[in-house]
Design a protein around this motif. Structure first.
Motif, PDB file in Angstrom:
ATOM      1  N   VAL A  66       0.841  -1.208   0.000  1.00 19.75           N
ATOM      2  CA  VAL A  66       0.000   0.000   0.000  1.00 19.75           C
ATOM      3  C   VAL A  66       0.869   1.249   0.000  1.00 19.75           C
ATOM      4  O   VAL A  66       0.603   2.207  -0.738  1.00 19.75           O
ATOM      5  CB  VAL A  66      -0.964  -0.020   1.210  1.00 19.75           C
ATOM      6  CG1 VAL A  66      -1.622   1.333   1.393  1.00 19.75           C
ATOM      7  CG2 VAL A  66      -2.006  -1.101   1.031  1.00 19.75           C
ATOM      8  N   VAL A  67       1.938   1.248   0.794  1.00 22.92           N
ATOM      9  CA  VAL A  67       2.839   2.402   0.835  1.00 22.92           C
ATOM     10  C   VAL A  67       3.479   2.612  -0.531  1.00 22.92           C
ATOM     11  O   VAL A  67       3.556   3.742  -1.033  1.00 22.92           O
ATOM     12  CB  VAL A  67       3.909   2.213   1.938  1.00 22.92           C
ATOM     13  CG1 VAL A  67       5.027   3.237   1.801  1.00 22.92           C
ATOM     14  CG2 VAL A  67       3.270   2.294   3.304  1.00 22.92           C
ATOM     15  N   PHE A  68       3.945   1.528  -1.152  1.00 22.61           N
ATOM     16  CA  PHE A  68       4.566   1.656  -2.466  1.00 22.61           C
ATOM     17  C   PHE A  68       3.566   2.117  -3.516  1.00 22.61           C
ATOM     18  O   PHE A  68       3.906   2.898  -4.400  1.00 22.61           O
ATOM     19  CB  PHE A  68       5.212   0.341  -2.895  1.00 22.61           C
ATOM     20  CG  PHE A  68       6.485   0.023  -2.158  1.00 22.61           C
ATOM     21  CD1 PHE A  68       7.338   1.030  -1.737  1.00 22.61           C
ATOM     22  CD2 PHE A  68       6.831  -1.283  -1.888  1.00 22.61           C
ATOM     23  CE1 PHE A  68       8.512   0.744  -1.060  1.00 22.61           C
ATOM     24  CE2 PHE A  68       8.000  -1.579  -1.219  1.00 22.61           C
ATOM     25  CZ  PHE A  68       8.843  -0.566  -0.810  1.00 22.61           C
ATOM     26  N   LEU A  69       2.346   1.622  -3.429  1.00 25.04           N
ATOM     27  CA  LEU A  69       1.319   2.057  -4.379  1.00 25.04           C
ATOM     28  C   LEU A  69       1.022   3.547  -4.227  1.00 25.04           C
ATOM     29  O   LEU A  69       0.862   4.265  -5.209  1.00 25.04           O
ATOM     30  CB  LEU A  69       0.035   1.254  -4.199  1.00 25.04           C
ATOM     31  CG  LEU A  69      -0.004  -0.122  -4.852  1.00 25.04           C
ATOM     32  CD1 LEU A  69      -1.240  -0.876  -4.405  1.00 25.04           C
ATOM     33  CD2 LEU A  69       0.000   0.013  -6.358  1.00 25.04           C
ATOM     34  N   ARG A  70       0.951   4.012  -2.997  1.00 27.72           N
ATOM     35  CA  ARG A  70       0.639   5.427  -2.747  1.00 27.72           C
ATOM     36  C   ARG A  70       1.781   6.338  -3.182  1.00 27.72           C
ATOM     37  O   ARG A  70       1.555   7.465  -3.608  1.00 27.72           O
ATOM     38  CB  ARG A  70       0.302   5.652  -1.294  1.00 27.72           C
ATOM     39  CG  ARG A  70      -1.010   4.994  -0.893  1.00 27.72           C
ATOM     40  CD  ARG A  70      -1.357   5.284   0.536  1.00 27.72           C
ATOM     41  NE  ARG A  70      -1.693   6.680   0.731  1.00 27.72           N
ATOM     42  CZ  ARG A  70      -2.937   7.146   0.809  1.00 27.72           C
ATOM     43  NH1 ARG A  70      -3.938   6.313   0.697  1.00 27.72           N
ATOM     44  NH2 ARG A  70      -3.159   8.420   1.004  1.00 27.72           N
ATOM     45  N   ASN A  71       3.026   5.861  -3.060  1.00 26.52           N
ATOM     46  CA  ASN A  71       4.179   6.663  -3.469  1.00 26.52           C
ATOM     47  C   ASN A  71       4.413   6.629  -4.970  1.00 26.52           C
ATOM     48  O   ASN A  71       5.225   7.397  -5.475  1.00 26.52           O
ATOM     49  CB  ASN A  71       5.451   6.181  -2.766  1.00 26.52           C
ATOM     50  CG  ASN A  71       5.462   6.567  -1.311  1.00 26.52           C
ATOM     51  OD1 ASN A  71       4.756   7.478  -0.904  1.00 26.52           O
ATOM     52  ND2 ASN A  71       6.247   5.865  -0.527  1.00 26.52           N
ATOM     53  N   GLY A  72       3.766   5.731  -5.662  1.00 28.19           N
ATOM     54  CA  GLY A  72       3.972   5.608  -7.096  1.00 28.19           C
ATOM     55  C   GLY A  72       5.150   4.733  -7.457  1.00 28.19           C
ATOM     56  O   GLY A  72       5.496   4.606  -8.629  1.00 28.19           O
ATOM     57  N   ALA A  73       5.802   4.130  -6.453  1.00 28.83           N
ATOM     58  CA  ALA A  73       6.945   3.272  -6.728  1.00 28.83           C
ATOM     59  C   ALA A  73       6.513   1.888  -7.187  1.00 28.83           C
ATOM     60  O   ALA A  73       7.301   1.159  -7.775  1.00 28.83           O
ATOM     61  CB  ALA A  73       7.823   3.149  -5.484  1.00 28.83           C
ATOM     62  N   LEU A  74       5.277   1.533  -6.930  1.00 28.31           N
ATOM     63  CA  LEU A  74       4.762   0.224  -7.317  1.00 28.31           C
ATOM     64  C   LEU A  74       3.461   0.430  -8.074  1.00 28.31           C
ATOM     65  O   LEU A  74       2.533   1.046  -7.573  1.00 28.31           O
ATOM     66  CB  LEU A  74       4.509  -0.640  -6.075  1.00 28.31           C
ATOM     67  CG  LEU A  74       3.967  -2.038  -6.304  1.00 28.31           C
ATOM     68  CD1 LEU A  74       5.037  -2.909  -6.950  1.00 28.31           C
ATOM     69  CD2 LEU A  74       3.526  -2.656  -5.001  1.00 28.31           C
ATOM     70  N   LYS A  75       3.437  -0.052  -9.266  1.00 27.96           N
ATOM     71  CA  LYS A  75       2.231   0.061 -10.072  1.00 27.96           C
ATOM     72  C   LYS A  75       1.257  -1.053  -9.681  1.00 27.96           C
ATOM     73  O   LYS A  75       1.652  -2.097  -9.159  1.00 27.96           O
ATOM     74  CB  LYS A  75       2.561  -0.049 -11.557  1.00 27.96           C
ATOM     75  CG  LYS A  75       3.590   0.942 -12.028  1.00 27.96           C
ATOM     76  CD  LYS A  75       3.025   2.327 -12.015  1.00 27.96           C
ATOM     77  CE  LYS A  75       4.006   3.294 -12.625  1.00 27.96           C
ATOM     78  NZ  LYS A  75       4.296   4.426 -11.818  1.00 27.96           N
ATOM     79  N   LEU A  76      -0.012  -0.841  -9.932  1.00 28.22           N
ATOM     80  CA  LEU A  76      -1.030  -1.831  -9.592  1.00 28.22           C
ATOM     81  C   LEU A  76      -0.781  -3.143 -10.324  1.00 28.22           C
ATOM     82  O   LEU A  76      -0.942  -4.219  -9.755  1.00 28.22           O
ATOM     83  CB  LEU A  76      -2.425  -1.292  -9.917  1.00 28.22           C
ATOM     84  CG  LEU A  76      -3.598  -2.179  -9.533  1.00 28.22           C
ATOM     85  CD1 LEU A  76      -3.603  -2.436  -8.038  1.00 28.22           C
ATOM     86  CD2 LEU A  76      -4.903  -1.557  -9.979  1.00 28.22           C
TER      87      LEU A  76
END
Length: 64
Positions: A16-26
């Motif tokens: 969730v943190v990575f998704l919110r930061n944009g470092a991890l795409k869905l």
């Protein structure tokens, strides 16, 4: 059982943190989840489980 639930919660929070930061795409997160499900159904699952259990035992035996 409690350790695996803790690991799942930790990984979920990190995702969730990575998704919110944009470092991890869905799409990357979906691929990681599918990989986990496929690994759980393979013959490597007991090896992964015993490795995680051994690591958790080592970490829990450490005294700061």
């Amino acid at each position: 059982m409690a350790i695996s639930i803790s690991v799942v919660l930790l990984l979920l929070i990190l995702a969730v943190v990575f998704l919110r930061n944009g470092a991890l795409k869905l799409s990357h997160a979906v691929v990681c989840v599918l990989l986990g499900f496929y690994l759980a159904s393979t013959s490597m699952a007991p090896t992964i489980h015993s490795g995680l259990t051994a690591t958790a035992d080592v970490v829990s035996s450490l005294r700061p």
